[in-house]
Write an enzyme that holds these catalytic residues in place. Sequence first.
Site, short mmCIF file in Angstrom:
data_model
loop_
_atom_site.label_atom_id
_atom_site.label_comp_id
_atom_site.label_asym_id
_atom_site.label_seq_id
_atom_site.Cartn_x
_atom_site.Cartn_y
_atom_site.Cartn_z
N HIS A 5 -81.22 -34.54 -56.91
CA HIS A 5 -79.77 -34.37 -56.88
C HIS A 5 -79.12 -35.16 -55.74
CE1 HIS A 5 -76.10 -31.82 -55.79
NE2 HIS A 5 -75.83 -32.35 -56.98
N HIS A 41 -70.58 -38.82 -52.68
CA HIS A 41 -70.14 -37.51 -53.13
C HIS A 41 -68.97 -37.01 -52.29
CE1 HIS A 41 -70.03 -33.22 -53.96
NE2 HIS A 41 -70.79 -33.42 -55.02
#
Length: 272
Positions: A5, A41
């Site tokens: 991830h 992110h």
Amino acid sequence: WIMGHMVNNIKQIDEFVNLGSNAIETDVSFDKKANPEYTYHGTPCDCGRDCLRWEYFNDFVKALRTATTPGNSKYDKLFLVVFDLKTGSLYDYQASEAGTKLAKNLLQHYWNNGNNGGRAYIILSIPNLKHYKLITGFQQTLKDEGHAELLDKVGYDFSGNDDIGDVQKTYEKAGVTGHVWQSDGITNCLLRGFTRINAAVANRDSANGIINKVYYWTVDKRQTTRDTLDANVDGIMTNYPDITVEILNEDAYKTKFRIATYEDNPWETFKE
């Protein structure tokens, strides 16, 4: 599929593969003109992670190409990449343009214009059903550029936790009939039930469902990993791939599941 991830920094590719990931998820942010700009992110992100690691998109994709080209030590260990497309910064009308620009970028920097480029399968993960034209723009661009064959390596995911029926209708609008992964999940800081993941698995296993594979995110704890495997998913997205590997080796799971290899087709629904 053990999906590492938030792999947004080139060094992290090695880090996650060495821990047991055979797939990675990478965040893609866009500029105001719908060009893919950074693998980034930002805050907030999962508990226990540095949210600020980043690269320029082109640089990351070139490094990814190197890692997934025959001859590289990672080539037969890393064969699926989920691009988590942060289209929330775009206007809805820019979705098709974002697909076009992403396709041109990957064609040049990842697929090397079809000349011995990277070999991993790619999933375009889109957070908003309204942005389905990103898919059609992407597909049309590869066709226009004379590389329709590369679409064999491309799959799709809507990551907004929408109703599964609505997701299926959106794929029909986009003309997508296969290569469909369905995600479900929530940040590791919070708990989420399995109602929707069970609905996704039911669609996958039904005669008229569109879903080929189902994955759950972000699964870091040992018990959550077991619960997720018990739900019969195809993929687990995790910050700790080594924990997923450990649980897959437990007696309850080692005969029922195996870790995917390069020979496994991620667009084929697994039939028991």
